[in-house]
Scaffold this motif. Structure first.
Motif, mmCIF file in Angstrom:
data_model
loop_
_atom_site.group_PDB
_atom_site.id
_atom_site.type_symbol
_atom_site.label_atom_id
_atom_site.label_comp_id
_atom_site.label_asym_id
_atom_site.label_seq_id
_atom_site.Cartn_x
_atom_site.Cartn_y
_atom_site.Cartn_z
ATOM 1 N N THR A 63 54.655 122.177 -68.199
ATOM 2 C CA THR A 63 55.434 122.969 -69.158
ATOM 3 C C THR A 63 56.870 123.099 -68.679
ATOM 4 O O THR A 63 57.230 122.650 -67.586
ATOM 5 N N LEU A 64 57.694 123.755 -69.491
ATOM 6 C CA LEU A 64 59.088 123.983 -69.109
ATOM 7 C C LEU A 64 59.217 124.900 -67.900
ATOM 8 O O LEU A 64 60.207 124.853 -67.172
ATOM 9 N N ASP A 65 58.237 125.753 -67.684
ATOM 10 C CA ASP A 65 58.287 126.666 -66.550
ATOM 11 C C ASP A 65 57.936 125.982 -65.231
ATOM 12 O O ASP A 65 58.234 126.508 -64.156
ATOM 13 N N ALA A 66 57.289 124.838 -65.309
ATOM 14 C CA ALA A 66 56.828 124.169 -64.093
ATOM 15 C C ALA A 66 57.996 123.561 -63.329
ATOM 16 O O ALA A 66 59.046 123.258 -63.886
ATOM 17 N N LYS A 67 57.784 123.363 -62.027
ATOM 18 C CA LYS A 67 58.806 122.766 -61.167
ATOM 19 C C LYS A 67 58.167 121.635 -60.363
ATOM 20 O O LYS A 67 56.992 121.713 -60.008
ATOM 21 N N LEU A 68 58.933 120.613 -60.105
ATOM 22 C CA LEU A 68 58.429 119.477 -59.348
ATOM 23 C C LEU A 68 58.532 119.758 -57.851
ATOM 24 O O LEU A 68 59.604 120.088 -57.342
ATOM 25 N N ASP A 69 57.415 119.643 -57.155
ATOM 26 C CA ASP A 69 57.399 119.797 -55.702
ATOM 27 C C ASP A 69 58.117 118.589 -55.095
ATOM 28 O O ASP A 69 57.662 117.454 -55.228
ATOM 29 N N LYS A 77 62.349 107.665 -53.883
ATOM 30 C CA LYS A 77 61.938 107.499 -52.485
ATOM 31 C C LYS A 77 61.408 106.092 -52.243
ATOM 32 O O LYS A 77 61.688 105.472 -51.205
ATOM 33 N N GLN A 78 60.643 105.589 -53.205
ATOM 34 C CA GLN A 78 60.080 104.252 -53.054
ATOM 35 C C GLN A 78 61.185 103.188 -53.110
ATOM 36 O O GLN A 78 61.166 102.221 -52.351
ATOM 37 N N MET A 79 62.149 103.385 -54.016
ATOM 38 C CA MET A 79 63.260 102.437 -54.103
ATOM 39 C C MET A 79 64.077 102.454 -52.805
ATOM 40 O O MET A 79 64.492 101.401 -52.300
ATOM 41 N N GLN A 85 70.070 101.717 -52.416
ATOM 42 C CA GLN A 85 70.851 102.944 -52.425
ATOM 43 C C GLN A 85 70.501 103.691 -53.711
ATOM 44 O O GLN A 85 70.399 103.074 -54.772
ATOM 45 N N THR A 86 70.367 105.002 -53.632
ATOM 46 C CA THR A 86 69.868 105.763 -54.782
ATOM 47 C C THR A 86 70.772 106.936 -55.093
ATOM 48 O O THR A 86 71.344 107.569 -54.198
ATOM 49 N N ALA A 87 70.895 107.242 -56.407
ATOM 50 C CA ALA A 87 71.730 108.373 -56.824
ATOM 51 C C ALA A 87 71.190 108.974 -58.115
ATOM 52 O O ALA A 87 70.574 108.286 -58.932
ATOM 53 N N MET A 88 71.416 110.268 -58.271
ATOM 54 C CA MET A 88 71.031 111.015 -59.475
ATOM 55 C C MET A 88 72.190 111.924 -59.859
ATOM 56 O O MET A 88 72.672 112.718 -59.054
ATOM 57 N N VAL A 89 72.638 111.790 -61.124
ATOM 58 C CA VAL A 89 73.732 112.623 -61.613
ATOM 59 C C VAL A 89 73.372 113.153 -62.997
ATOM 60 O O VAL A 89 72.879 112.413 -63.849
ATOM 61 N N GLU A 96 65.108 124.396 -59.198
ATOM 62 C CA GLU A 96 66.284 124.572 -58.349
ATOM 63 C C GLU A 96 65.857 125.202 -57.027
ATOM 64 O O GLU A 96 64.744 125.691 -56.882
ATOM 65 N N GLY A 97 66.757 125.204 -56.059
ATOM 66 C CA GLY A 97 66.429 125.715 -54.734
ATOM 67 C C GLY A 97 65.895 124.588 -53.863
ATOM 68 O O GLY A 97 65.552 123.498 -54.333
ATOM 69 N N LYS A 98 65.798 124.847 -52.575
ATOM 70 C CA LYS A 98 65.441 123.821 -51.600
ATOM 71 C C LYS A 98 64.103 123.148 -51.899
ATOM 72 O O LYS A 98 63.922 121.960 -51.644
ATOM 73 N N ALA A 99 63.156 123.901 -52.432
ATOM 74 C CA ALA A 99 61.820 123.337 -52.656
ATOM 75 C C ALA A 99 61.754 122.416 -53.858
ATOM 76 O O ALA A 99 60.770 121.693 -54.033
ATOM 77 N N HIS A 100 62.795 122.436 -54.694
ATOM 78 C CA HIS A 100 62.717 121.672 -55.934
ATOM 79 C C HIS A 100 63.953 120.820 -56.217
ATOM 80 O O HIS A 100 64.030 120.176 -57.253
ATOM 81 N N GLN A 101 64.916 120.825 -55.313
ATOM 82 C CA GLN A 101 66.107 120.016 -55.534
ATOM 83 C C GLN A 101 65.757 118.537 -55.404
ATOM 84 O O GLN A 101 64.710 118.179 -54.847
ATOM 85 N N PRO A 102 66.611 117.644 -55.916
ATOM 86 C CA PRO A 102 66.294 116.213 -55.872
ATOM 87 C C PRO A 102 66.093 115.705 -54.447
ATOM 88 O O PRO A 102 66.843 116.065 -53.535
ATOM 89 N N THR A 103 65.069 114.900 -54.258
ATOM 90 C CA THR A 103 64.834 114.227 -52.979
ATOM 91 C C THR A 103 64.603 112.749 -53.248
ATOM 92 O O THR A 103 64.135 112.353 -54.310
#
Length: 523
Positions: A63-69, A77-79, A85-89, A96-103
């Motif tokens: 749902t919209l409330d869910a967050k990706l671990d 990560k696989q690429m 080289q990888t980027a997200m914009v 948001e926050g450390k547990a859910h920011q892009p990795t």
């Protein structure tokens, strides 16, 4: 990738409502997919599926409330492990926050929540920054700057995710005068939902009744219920829906920009005004996307080697209703919401000017990109690479089935019922298995309305007639039910009969109060 971009709002798909020459180039010089589908027609779950190659019940972003671990494996990560080289914009919308920011990204710069159209904030590894200007231009600037500064000796993978054309449809100044000629109203705009499941009738996302003053750039008058239904208490916003009264003689609306006053003679005239105003605002934001796709292609094409060896894909996180069935928004498995645009150009491998009618899904994106890059596809991914389709091959035993499950059981804003289903090349089967909670957190009192719908998409492309109970479709019903059951078993999904326990109340996917304060815009 755009947010809420309907295929019909790309001119190469043939609807004739707008002009997108740069997006059309991708189709002219590459391939257009007519049957690309979303696994869960709402922003956050779709983005999780694209990044992980798994369905919502596996990545747990339902749902919209869910967050990706962000400890989970993902495409980036696989690429990167394969030397890319990888980027997200741009729009992230996976927490948001450390547990859910892009990795998995060497570089990332993402907007908080939905982001803002003007003078947007961007979250980066070292904090939050504000950038003046129009957000579609800014996102493209950031992408091109990173591509230009990359290590030219190594391959790269860039995810450029635009906020537009998500609600509230605020265009760049240079596009304010576009699309002033009337746009054709869809044939099923006045759908009365008589031959359909109850879910269609009760949904609150009608152009004629549920758009707000803020949505359409109109001044909201002072007053209480008489000026319109409050959008929702859940998000602590004060925007109200524009009424749709039978007597419109006293209805006056004012343009927020120039003070123009609009009056109406009939309810139908008011409804069409809302539709035209909605479409103008929506299509104008898309024009900036098209402009910036042009900028991206210009940069890539300036280097012949880069042009030849770069796959450029354009898609959206789901489809969107542009007045079909009288609706705006998405969520449902009806075609306009379920189907995503997918355009791909790769001169060295994709034949130019080709069209594909096979069924593919957003869950298939990650394995496709990995196979093309020569990077191993992890066993956890549920999608199937459609690289052979991109290369123009005819795959005899291709999976001609697309599956969706919409999990938001407690949608107190749109009253969209949770459902799941599948479609093949011709038929679509949907099971509506719950009713959402009302504003007080209770189930409706008029009994159980779990229902099935079956559509013959060849005979009834507007999806107006549910033929589930018609005798002549008995064998089709049995075959589609078996197809659905096989697909659910294949991906490990099952029906949850008691859905009250798994999700909190969910309202509209609008900017949070914090985002609204940042942007200085209140309804």
């Amino acid at each position: 990738m755009a947010d809420d971009h309907a295929s019909k709002a790309i001119s190469c798909y043939g609807a004739g409502i707008n002009d997108t020459p740069h997006l059309d180039r991708l189709a002219k010089e590459g391939m257009r997919f007519n049957h690309c589908y979303v696994n869960n027609s709402i922003c956050t779950p779709s983005r999780a599926a694209i990044l992980t190659g798994t369905h919502s019940h596996i990545n747990l972003v339902r749902t919209l409330d869910a967050k990706l671990d962000n400890r989970l494996p993902n495409l980036a990560k696989q690429m990167r492990s394969g030397g890319y080289q990888t980027a997200m914009v741009g729009k992230w919308h996976l927490g948001e926050g450390k547990a859910h920011q892009p990795t998995g990204f060497d570089y990332w710069s993402v907007v908080p929540d939905q982001g803002e159209y003007w003078d947007a904030h961007f979250i980066e590894d070292d904090g939050m920054k504000q950038v003046d200007g129009y957000v579609t231009d800014i996102i493209t600037d950031k992408c091109l700057n990173w591509i230009d500064s990359r290590d030219k000796k190594r391959p790269f993978f860039m995810m450029c995710h635009h906020k537009a054309p998500h609600r509230s449809w605020e265009c760049d100044d240079k596009h304010r005068d576009l699309y002033k000629d009337p746009i054709k109203v869809p044939d099923n705009f006045t759908d009365d939902y008589k031959h359909r499941a109850r879910a269609a009738k009760v949904a609150k996302m009608r152009v004629a009744e549920d758009l707000t003053y803020f949505d359409l750039g109109l001044v909201q008058p002072d007053g209480g219920k008489r000026i319109g239904e409050k959008m929702s208490d859940l998000w602590n916003v004060y925007d109200r829906k524009i009424p749709a009264p039978e007597d419109v003689s006293k209805m006056k609306l004012m343009d927020r920009e120039d003070g123009t006053i609009f009056t109406f003679s009939t309810p139908e005239e008011l409804a069409e005004f809302k539709y035209q105003r909605y479409m103008q605002r929506y299509l104008r934001t898309i024009q900036s996307i098209d402009d910036n796709v042009g900028r991206m292609l210009e940069y890539i094409d300036a280097d012949p080697e880069l042009r030849e060896n770069t796959l450029v894909v354009y898609t959206s996180d789901q489809g969107f209703f542009l007045g079909e069935h009288g609706w705006f928004d998405k969520r449902f498995m009806y075609e306009e919401s379920f189907q995503m645009p997918f355009l791909a150009r790769f001169p060295s491998q994709i034949p130019p000017g080709t069209v594909n009618d096979d069924l593919v899904s957003n869950v298939d994106f990650a394995p496709t990109f990995l196979e093309l890059a020569g990077v191993p596809i992890p066993s956890y991914m549920q999608g199937v690479s459609f690289l052979p389709l991109l290369q123009g091959e005819k795959v005899e035993k291709w999976q001609q089935v697309a599956y969706q499950r919409y999990w938001m059981h407690n949608d107190i804003t749109h009253f969209a019922y949770a459902h799941y289903g599948c479609r093949d090349q011709r038929y679509k089967l949907i099971h509506w298995y719950n009713e959402p909670l009302d504003a007080e957190g209770a189930r409706p009192a008029d009994g159980d309305h779990k229902e099935w719908e079956l559509f013959d998409c060849l005979e009834d492309p507007l999806e107006l007639f549910n033929v589930y109970h018609e005798h002549k479709y008995k064998e089709v019903r049995a075959r589609m039910t078996a197809l659905l059951e096989r697909k659910m078993m294949e991906i490990g999904d099952e029906v949850v009969h008691d859905c009250e326990e798994s999700d909190e109340k969910v309202g509209d996917d609008r900017p949070t109060l914090l985002s609204r304060l940042w942007s200085g815009k209140r309804s």
